[in-house]
Design an enzyme around this catalytic site. Structure first.
Site, PDB file in Angstrom:
ATOM      1  N   ASP A  67       0.809  -1.215   0.000  1.00 14.35           N
ATOM      2  CA  ASP A  67       0.000   0.000   0.000  1.00 14.35           C
ATOM      3  C   ASP A  67       0.843   1.266   0.000  1.00 14.35           C
ATOM      4  O   ASP A  67       2.064   1.222   0.182  1.00 14.35           O
ATOM      5  CB  ASP A  67      -0.968  -0.010   1.199  1.00 14.35           C
ATOM      6  CG  ASP A  67      -0.321  -0.522   2.493  1.00 14.35           C
ATOM      7  OD1 ASP A  67       0.919  -0.530   2.580  1.00 14.35           O
ATOM      8  OD2 ASP A  67      -1.058  -0.905   3.415  1.00 14.35           O
ATOM      9  N   ASN A 136      -7.754  -3.098  14.360  1.00 19.46           N
ATOM     10  CA  ASN A 136      -9.128  -3.450  13.965  1.00 19.46           C
ATOM     11  C   ASN A 136      -9.140  -4.649  13.014  1.00 19.46           C
ATOM     12  O   ASN A 136     -10.146  -4.927  12.381  1.00 19.46           O
ATOM     13  CB  ASN A 136      -9.822  -2.241  13.311  1.00 19.46           C
ATOM     14  CG  ASN A 136      -9.111  -1.766  12.048  1.00 19.46           C
ATOM     15  OD1 ASN A 136      -8.178  -2.410  11.568  1.00 19.46           O
ATOM     16  ND2 ASN A 136      -9.555  -0.646  11.494  1.00 19.46           N
ATOM     17  N   HIS A 138      -7.312  -4.944  10.239  1.00 12.24           N
ATOM     18  CA  HIS A 138      -7.063  -4.675   8.813  1.00 12.24           C
ATOM     19  C   HIS A 138      -5.742  -5.296   8.355  1.00 12.24           C
ATOM     20  O   HIS A 138      -4.823  -5.485   9.145  1.00 12.24           O
ATOM     21  CB  HIS A 138      -7.141  -3.175   8.483  1.00 12.24           C
ATOM     22  CG  HIS A 138      -5.988  -2.334   8.933  1.00 12.24           C
ATOM     23  ND1 HIS A 138      -6.141  -1.028   9.349  1.00 12.24           N
ATOM     24  CD2 HIS A 138      -4.660  -2.578   9.025  1.00 12.24           C
ATOM     25  CE1 HIS A 138      -4.974  -0.530   9.661  1.00 12.24           C
ATOM     26  NE2 HIS A 138      -4.053  -1.450   9.474  1.00 12.24           N
ATOM     27  N   GLU A 143      -9.933  -2.086   5.363  1.00 17.55           N
ATOM     28  CA  GLU A 143     -10.540  -1.753   6.651  1.00 17.55           C
ATOM     29  C   GLU A 143     -11.823  -2.559   6.871  1.00 17.55           C
ATOM     30  O   GLU A 143     -12.411  -3.065   5.901  1.00 17.55           O
ATOM     31  CB  GLU A 143     -10.879  -0.254   6.672  1.00 17.55           C
ATOM     32  CG  GLU A 143      -9.688   0.674   6.452  1.00 17.55           C
ATOM     33  CD  GLU A 143      -8.816   0.836   7.695  1.00 17.55           C
ATOM     34  OE1 GLU A 143      -8.941   0.054   8.656  1.00 17.55           O
ATOM     35  OE2 GLU A 143      -7.991   1.773   7.698  1.00 17.55           O
TER      36      GLU A 143
HETATM   37  C1  F6R Z   1       1.415  -1.477   6.223  1.00 19.19           C
HETATM   38  C2  F6R Z   1       0.074  -2.039   6.287  1.00 19.19           C
HETATM   39  C3  F6R Z   1      -0.741  -2.021   7.534  1.00 19.19           C
HETATM   40  C4  F6R Z   1       0.054  -2.326   8.797  1.00 19.19           C
HETATM   41  C5  F6R Z   1      -0.838  -2.255  10.033  1.00 19.19           C
HETATM   42  C6  F6R Z   1      -0.058  -2.440  11.318  1.00 19.19           C
HETATM   43  O1  F6R Z   1       1.960  -1.608   4.928  1.00 19.19           O
HETATM   44  O2  F6R Z   1      -0.392  -2.481   5.297  1.00 19.19           O
HETATM   45  O3  F6R Z   1      -1.780  -2.958   7.406  1.00 19.19           O
HETATM   46  O4  F6R Z   1       0.636  -3.589   8.699  1.00 19.19           O
HETATM   47  O5  F6R Z   1      -1.488  -1.017  10.073  1.00 19.19           O
HETATM   48  O6  F6R Z   1       0.784  -1.353  11.494  1.00 19.19           O
HETATM   49  P1  F6R Z   1       1.921  -1.356  12.605  1.00 19.19           P
HETATM   50  O7  F6R Z   1       2.897  -2.419  12.228  1.00 19.19           O
HETATM   51  O8  F6R Z   1       2.533   0.028  12.536  1.00 19.19           O
HETATM   52  O9  F6R Z   1       1.241  -1.633  13.905  1.00 19.19           O
END
Ligand code: F6R
Length: 247
Positions: A67, A136, A138, A143
């Site tokens: 992403d 959550n 994701h 989401e």
């Molecule tokens: C990042 C991504 C997100 C993160 C998720 C957890 O490329 O796709 O799904 O993996 O938001 O983020 P952290 O590791 O910062 O807790």
């Protein structure tokens, strides 16, 4: 699905790096699906160490990232392209021409989604997709929703995600409101998925995703249907599953 308990963040990062290193060693021309965020930073550091020790060669490896924030250039220090360059690519011998991240500055969101989707289709799925998980549930920026989106799309970030990511920006208002992300179909196309989770803030998402029912309200729960998933979660991230006696 195999769920491996790690003692803590460092242990999780070492174990994850071992699995990615094995993939690169066995398949030097592999395509790695990569993630950003706090979770994989230690994994990238361990991979860099292995490269510096002469144990890994990334010269023929390709990568596709999950992403990117819409509206940020690759030079912006909070863009995911910048994250990948500074946390990983600049420190190993991967050819940056072989690394792909959606272009946050594309004029036309639809065209950007179509172009990234076409690239993923050409590749035919990552050999190994690395994932973190949101509080959550994701994965990528998929989401909680009433559906699982299949392909690359532009998504409005959930309020909770904006709040969680605000720590990286000067103010919450600076956090972009939209992002490009691989869809669930793109992620499920990977031959192998390695999901990492560390800390109590992920404990509910881990419990709901891997020990609950499959629902788009918890997007990571779809991974229960993938034939080759490894979850490495530390004890804190497994705490609720343990309390409930399901792990
Ligand atoms: C990042 C991504 C997100 C993160 C998720 C957890 O490329 O796709 O799904 O993996 O938001 O983020 P952290 O590791 O910062 O807790």
């Amino acid at each position: 699905m195999r769920i491996i308990e790690a003692k803590n963040y460092d242990d999780m990062s070492k174990k994850a790096a071992e699995i990615i290193a094995a993939e690169v060693t066995l398949n030097p021309t592999c395509t790695l699906g990569l993630a950003t965020g706090s979770t994989p930073v230690g994994t990238y550091q361990n991979l860099i160490k292995k490269y510096e020790n002469g144990d890994l060669d990334f010269s023929q490896v390709h990568s596709v990232n999950l992403d990117e924030y819409k509206g940020l250039s690759g030079e912006h220090d909070q863009s995911y392209r910048y994250f990948m360059n500074t946390n990983f690519f600049n420190h190993v011998n991967i050819d940056k021409a072989n690394t792909s991240v959606p272009n946050g500055l594309s004029e036309d969101a639809k065209e950007e989604c179509a172009a990234y989707q076409a690239l993923l289709e050409r590749i035919g799925g990552a050999d190994l997709q690395l994932l973190g998980i949101g509080g959550n549930g994701h994965i990528g920026f998929n989401e909680p929703s009433n559906e699982f989106k299949k392909g690359v799309h532009c998504v409005q970030l959930a309020e909770s995600t904006i709040k969680a990511n605000a720590r990286f920006f000067e103010t919450e208002e600076d956090v972009p409101k939209y992002a490009y992300t691989m869809g669930i179909g793109n992620i499920m196309n990977a031959k192998m998925i390695l999901l990492l989770a560390s800390g109590e803030s992920k404990a509910q998402a881990v419990c709901d995703s891997f020990f609950g029912s499959i629902t788009p309200q918890v997007q990571a729960s779809i991974l229960q249907l993938h034939p080759n998933v490894i979850v490495i979660a530390d004890s804190d991230a497994l705490s609720i599953a343990k309390e409930k006696g399901v792990f």
